[in-house]
Design a protein around this motif. Structure first.
Motif, PDB file in Angstrom:
ATOM      1  N   VAL A  49       0.569  -1.028   0.247  1.00  0.00           N
ATOM      2  CA  VAL A  49      -0.561   0.045   0.364  1.00  0.00           C
ATOM      3  C   VAL A  49       0.627   1.500  -0.235  1.00  0.00           C
ATOM      4  O   VAL A  49       0.159   2.203  -0.497  1.00  0.00           O
ATOM      5  N   VAL A  50       1.944   1.287   0.774  1.00  0.00           N
ATOM      6  CA  VAL A  50       2.747   2.597   1.160  1.00  0.00           C
ATOM      7  C   VAL A  50       3.545   2.638  -0.518  1.00  0.00           C
ATOM      8  O   VAL A  50       3.805   4.082  -0.687  1.00  0.00           O
ATOM      9  N   VAL A  51       4.460   1.466  -0.905  1.00  0.00           N
ATOM     10  CA  VAL A  51       5.111   1.909  -1.380  1.00  0.00           C
ATOM     11  C   VAL A  51       4.383   1.459  -2.959  1.00  0.00           C
ATOM     12  O   VAL A  51       5.029   2.165  -3.854  1.00  0.00           O
ATOM     13  N   GLY A  52       4.255   0.133  -2.996  1.00  0.00           N
ATOM     14  CA  GLY A  52       3.551  -0.666  -4.636  1.00  0.00           C
ATOM     15  C   GLY A  52       2.755   0.613  -4.814  1.00  0.00           C
ATOM     16  O   GLY A  52       2.331   1.485  -6.450  1.00  0.00           O
ATOM     17  N   LEU A  53       1.372   1.103  -4.378  1.00  0.00           N
ATOM     18  CA  LEU A  53       0.778   1.633  -4.161  1.00  0.00           C
ATOM     19  C   LEU A  53       0.725   3.125  -4.186  1.00  0.00           C
ATOM     20  O   LEU A  53       0.605   4.530  -5.241  1.00  0.00           O
ATOM     21  N   GLY A  54       1.128   4.099  -3.005  1.00  0.00           N
ATOM     22  CA  GLY A  54       1.416   5.022  -3.144  1.00  0.00           C
ATOM     23  C   GLY A  54       2.326   5.818  -3.100  1.00  0.00           C
ATOM     24  O   GLY A  54       1.915   7.323  -4.031  1.00  0.00           O
ATOM     25  N   LEU A  55       3.896   5.560  -2.686  1.00  0.00           N
ATOM     26  CA  LEU A  55       4.983   5.922  -3.723  1.00  0.00           C
ATOM     27  C   LEU A  55       5.379   5.753  -5.285  1.00  0.00           C
ATOM     28  O   LEU A  55       5.409   7.166  -5.735  1.00  0.00           O
ATOM     29  N   ALA A  56       4.519   4.287  -6.073  1.00  0.00           N
ATOM     30  CA  ALA A  56       4.794   4.034  -6.863  1.00  0.00           C
ATOM     31  C   ALA A  56       3.746   4.744  -7.947  1.00  0.00           C
ATOM     32  O   ALA A  56       4.286   4.506  -9.203  1.00  0.00           O
ATOM     33  N   VAL A  57       2.098   4.840  -7.525  1.00  0.00           N
ATOM     34  CA  VAL A  57       1.973   5.394  -8.164  1.00  0.00           C
ATOM     35  C   VAL A  57       1.020   6.737  -7.772  1.00  0.00           C
ATOM     36  O   VAL A  57       1.140   7.573  -9.022  1.00  0.00           O
ATOM     37  N   ALA A  58       0.136   6.809  -6.694  1.00  0.00           N
ATOM     38  CA  ALA A  58      -0.721   7.600  -6.324  1.00  0.00           C
ATOM     39  C   ALA A  58       0.489   9.282  -6.413  1.00  0.00           C
ATOM     40  O   ALA A  58      -0.061  10.268  -6.658  1.00  0.00           O
ATOM     41  N   LEU A  59       1.499   9.155  -5.944  1.00  0.00           N
ATOM     42  CA  LEU A  59       2.629  10.479  -6.029  1.00  0.00           C
ATOM     43  C   LEU A  59       2.698  10.728  -7.235  1.00  0.00           C
ATOM     44  O   LEU A  59       2.648  11.971  -7.539  1.00  0.00           O
ATOM     45  N   PRO A  60       3.274  10.322  -8.325  1.00  0.00           N
ATOM     46  CA  PRO A  60       3.374  10.518  -9.869  1.00  0.00           C
ATOM     47  C   PRO A  60       2.011  10.834 -10.495  1.00  0.00           C
ATOM     48  O   PRO A  60       2.874  11.927 -11.085  1.00  0.00           O
ATOM     49  N   VAL A  61       1.602  10.186 -10.197  1.00  0.00           N
ATOM     50  CA  VAL A  61       0.193  10.409 -11.327  1.00  0.00           C
ATOM     51  C   VAL A  61      -0.565  11.867 -10.829  1.00  0.00           C
ATOM     52  O   VAL A  61      -0.606  12.251 -11.888  1.00  0.00           O
ATOM     53  N   MET A  62      -0.290  11.770  -9.424  1.00  0.00           N
ATOM     54  CA  MET A  62      -1.515  13.073  -9.410  1.00  0.00           C
ATOM     55  C   MET A  62      -0.534  14.327  -9.578  1.00  0.00           C
ATOM     56  O   MET A  62      -0.996  15.018  -9.721  1.00  0.00           O
ATOM     57  N   SER A  63       0.608  14.240  -9.791  1.00  0.00           N
ATOM     58  CA  SER A  63       1.682  15.519  -9.946  1.00  0.00           C
ATOM     59  C   SER A  63       1.350  15.094 -11.646  1.00  0.00           C
ATOM     60  O   SER A  63       1.614  16.292 -12.082  1.00  0.00           O
ATOM     61  N   LEU A  64       1.705  14.623 -12.089  1.00  0.00           N
ATOM     62  CA  LEU A  64       1.251  14.537 -13.881  1.00  0.00           C
ATOM     63  C   LEU A  64       0.531  14.930 -13.505  1.00  0.00           C
ATOM     64  O   LEU A  64       0.386  15.965 -15.041  1.00  0.00           O
ATOM     65  N   ILE A  65      -0.876  14.722 -13.121  1.00  0.00           N
ATOM     66  CA  ILE A  65      -2.357  15.116 -13.254  1.00  0.00           C
ATOM     67  C   ILE A  65      -1.802  16.531 -13.730  1.00  0.00           C
ATOM     68  O   ILE A  65      -2.351  18.018 -14.440  1.00  0.00           O
ATOM     69  N   VAL A  66      -0.830  17.314 -12.389  1.00  0.00           N
ATOM     70  CA  VAL A  66      -1.597  18.643 -11.829  1.00  0.00           C
ATOM     71  C   VAL A  66       0.106  18.995 -12.787  1.00  0.00           C
ATOM     72  O   VAL A  66      -0.932  20.470 -13.334  1.00  0.00           O
ATOM     73  N   GLY A  67       1.380  18.602 -12.269  1.00  0.00           N
ATOM     74  CA  GLY A  67       2.170  19.348 -13.502  1.00  0.00           C
ATOM     75  C   GLY A  67       1.360  19.546 -14.503  1.00  0.00           C
ATOM     76  O   GLY A  67       2.302  20.425 -15.233  1.00  0.00           O
ATOM     77  N   THR A  68       0.839  18.702 -15.605  1.00  0.00           N
ATOM     78  CA  THR A  68       1.082  19.327 -17.094  1.00  0.00           C
ATOM     79  C   THR A  68      -0.318  19.888 -17.382  1.00  0.00           C
ATOM     80  O   THR A  68      -0.112  20.519 -18.306  1.00  0.00           O
ATOM     81  N   GLY A  69      -1.079  20.203 -16.295  1.00  0.00           N
ATOM     82  CA  GLY A  69      -2.471  20.778 -16.373  1.00  0.00           C
ATOM     83  C   GLY A  69      -2.102  22.242 -15.868  1.00  0.00           C
ATOM     84  O   GLY A  69      -2.999  23.060 -16.679  1.00  0.00           O
ATOM     85  N   VAL A  70      -1.170  22.752 -14.810  1.00  0.00           N
ATOM     86  CA  VAL A  70      -1.139  23.878 -15.432  1.00  0.00           C
ATOM     87  C   VAL A  70      -1.135  24.896 -15.928  1.00  0.00           C
ATOM     88  O   VAL A  70      -1.273  26.194 -16.037  1.00  0.00           O
ATOM     89  N   LEU A  71      -0.202  24.264 -17.149  1.00  0.00           N
ATOM     90  CA  LEU A  71       0.320  25.517 -18.738  1.00  0.00           C
ATOM     91  C   LEU A  71      -0.003  24.472 -19.355  1.00  0.00           C
ATOM     92  O   LEU A  71      -0.074  25.178 -20.286  1.00  0.00           O
ATOM     93  N   GLY A  72       0.073  22.849 -19.602  1.00  0.00           N
ATOM     94  CA  GLY A  72      -0.145  22.801 -21.305  1.00  0.00           C
ATOM     95  C   GLY A  72      -1.323  22.794 -21.398  1.00  0.00           C
ATOM     96  O   GLY A  72      -1.722  22.796 -22.785  1.00  0.00           O
ATOM     97  N   SER A  73      -2.288  23.341 -21.043  1.00  0.00           N
ATOM     98  CA  SER A  73      -3.805  22.663 -21.477  1.00  0.00           C
ATOM     99  C   SER A  73      -3.961  24.973 -22.076  1.00  0.00           C
ATOM    100  O   SER A  73      -4.820  24.674 -23.078  1.00  0.00           O
ATOM    101  N   GLU A  74      -3.261  25.362 -21.637  1.00  0.00           N
ATOM    102  CA  GLU A  74      -2.871  26.429 -21.813  1.00  0.00           C
ATOM    103  C   GLU A  74      -2.321  26.583 -23.057  1.00  0.00           C
ATOM    104  O   GLU A  74      -2.635  27.897 -24.384  1.00  0.00           O
ATOM    105  N   VAL A  75      -1.162  25.938 -23.904  1.00  0.00           N
ATOM    106  CA  VAL A  75      -0.335  26.286 -24.233  1.00  0.00           C
ATOM    107  C   VAL A  75      -1.835  25.098 -25.909  1.00  0.00           C
ATOM    108  O   VAL A  75      -1.554  25.934 -26.458  1.00  0.00           O
ATOM    109  N   ASP A  76      -2.021  24.578 -25.029  1.00  0.00           N
ATOM    110  CA  ASP A  76      -3.114  23.529 -26.198  1.00  0.00           C
ATOM    111  C   ASP A  76      -3.724  24.387 -26.679  1.00  0.00           C
ATOM    112  O   ASP A  76      -4.168  23.931 -27.853  1.00  0.00           O
ATOM    113  N   ASP A  77      -4.610  25.647 -25.958  1.00  0.00           N
ATOM    114  CA  ASP A  77      -5.912  25.696 -26.554  1.00  0.00           C
ATOM    115  C   ASP A  77      -5.394  27.880 -27.027  1.00  0.00           C
ATOM    116  O   ASP A  77      -6.192  28.170 -27.689  1.00  0.00           O
ATOM    117  N   GLY A  78      -4.581  27.859 -26.812  1.00  0.00           N
ATOM    118  CA  GLY A  78      -3.106  29.099 -27.457  1.00  0.00           C
ATOM    119  C   GLY A  78      -3.426  30.194 -25.791  1.00  0.00           C
ATOM    120  O   GLY A  78      -3.327  31.569 -25.963  1.00  0.00           O
TER     121      GLY A  78
END
Length: 236
Positions: A49-78
């Protein structure tokens, strides 16, 4: 800078994308609560739960969702053109975006990992996981924010990094661990609160230095990349 951060946060929480942040934290907490309530020995579920799900999946995936969303959508739509026409240094724009991305990712990952850590071991272990995940969120956010500026497929490349580089190569090829943010997080948490559930594959100095390099390097490259954007929203 504060205005950009406010607009970014409002836009992020106003999109459906933010709903993608809910399932993984709830899953981490839910599994930990169920296992603890059922009286299952933490040695049997803690690492999964802690490593396999929390650190290896939840942390990076949530960071990916937010990190690419704060500016990426603005670049895509102009709509990035409206930000670039403001009398703001490109540095302030990137720092504001990164602040929001890292802050949201850190909170979204630290809380469930803290709860899981407390249920699996102790409050100290929970705090160690929360602190390490917050540090990891900054490094991940800088990397994924940069990807949103250098490619039109930042989510795809981010998933390749998470699943292939960290998830596959990082577990079997020792040399790749030096460039694995997941390994930095595990090592930092393990040094703060040593436990059998964690097994860092890199040394603490390497983990700290490389996490800082990812955070600062990703930020500087993102600032430089945004500086190459013209007022029309295209790159030179």
């Amino acid at each position: 800078m504060s205005t950009v951060a406010y607009i970014t946060a409002r836009g992020l929480f106003g999109r459906r994308r933010v709903l993608l942040l809910l399932p993984l934290p709830l899953l981490v907490i839910g599994l930990a609560v169920i296992c603890r309530a059922a009286g299952v020995d933490p040695d049997q579920w803690g690492q999964a739960v802690v490593v396999g799900l929390g650190l290896a999946v939840a942390l990076p995936v949530m960071s990916l969702i937010v990190g690419t969303g704060v500016l990426g959508s603005e670049v895509d739509d102009g709509t990035i053109v409206h930000i670039l026409t403001k009398p703001l240094p490109r540095r302030d724009i990137i720092l504001a975006k990164l602040l929001v991305a890292a802050g949201v990712s850190a909170v979204a990952s630290a809380i469930p990992l803290f709860v899981a850590g407390v249920l699996a071991d102790s409050v100290k272990f929970g705090l160690a996981l929360a602190a390490a995940s917050a540090a990891g969120a900054v490094a991940y956010s800088a990397l994924f924010l940069l990807l949103s500026l250098v490619t039109r497929r930042p989510v795809l490349l981010g998933l390749v990094y998470i699943l292939v580089w960290e998830g596959l190569l990082g577990r079997w090829i020792s040399g790749t661990r030096v460039l694995s943010i997941e390994q930095y997080v595990i090592t930092i948490a393990d040094k703060i609160a040593p436990t059998g559930m964690l097994n860092g594959k890199v040394s603490l100095p390497v983990a700290v230095v490389m996490a800082v390099i990812f955070a600062i390097g990703g930020t500087l490259f993102a600032i430089n990349r945004l500086g190459s954007f013209s007022v029309a929203g295209e790159t030179s």
